[in-house]
Write an enzyme that holds these catalytic residues in place. Sequence first.
Site, PDB file in Angstrom:
ATOM      1  N   GLY A  43       5.169 -39.129 -26.520  1.00  0.00           N
ATOM      2  CA  GLY A  43       4.787 -39.533 -27.906  1.00  0.00           C
ATOM      3  C   GLY A  43       5.427 -40.760 -28.132  1.00  0.00           C
ATOM      4  N   CYS A  44       6.607 -40.876 -27.901  1.00  0.00           N
ATOM      5  CA  CYS A  44       7.448 -42.217 -28.414  1.00  0.00           C
ATOM      6  C   CYS A  44       6.964 -43.281 -27.551  1.00  0.00           C
ATOM      7  CB  CYS A  44       8.990 -42.116 -27.912  1.00  0.00           C
ATOM      8  SG  CYS A  44       9.490 -40.459 -29.069  1.00  0.00           S
ATOM      9  N   THR A  45       6.467 -43.177 -26.316  1.00  0.00           N
ATOM     10  CA  THR A  45       5.958 -44.122 -25.293  1.00  0.00           C
ATOM     11  C   THR A  45       4.663 -44.563 -26.251  1.00  0.00           C
ATOM     12  OG1 THR A  45       7.034 -43.481 -23.515  1.00  0.00           O
ATOM     13  CG2 THR A  45       5.298 -44.774 -23.097  1.00  0.00           C
TER      14      THR A  45
END
Length: 152
Positions: A43-45
């Site tokens: 998700g952060c990527t």
Amino acid sequence: MLEIGAIAPDFTLSDQHGNTVSLSDFAGKRVVLYFYPRDNTPGCTRQACAFAGAYAAFRAEDVVVIGVSKDSVASHQKFAEKYGLPFILLADPERNVIEAYGVWQEKKMAGRTGMGVVRTTYIIGADRRVTHVMPKVKPDTNAADVLAALRQ
């Protein structure tokens, strides 16, 4: 969490290059300050890559984009290099800024409860007042939602 109209707390942290960065460095500019849980997670990527993909549009709006997590400077450096992230990533391993902005909260994941960073984005006006608070944002649409808010 900070509320709309609040003065955004100043801070000083190290970026992915080891440079010292303060919110006050950007006086007179709008700032998108987004908090995310961890480098190199799916998700952060996706969220970081969406901000990178829209970076020219943020620059055209004369907006500074800053991502903050509790990862180290070295982790941020690898993350930024791996995905070609053109914006500032700040390391907050002691969670001073994360806690000052109210994004260190209880979370439930996989049936367990624990503390962690709740994915949150703040838009800070040129006068350092919070103009938008976006809690629990979706990684894939966060950048586009922020751009839409900036253009209102």
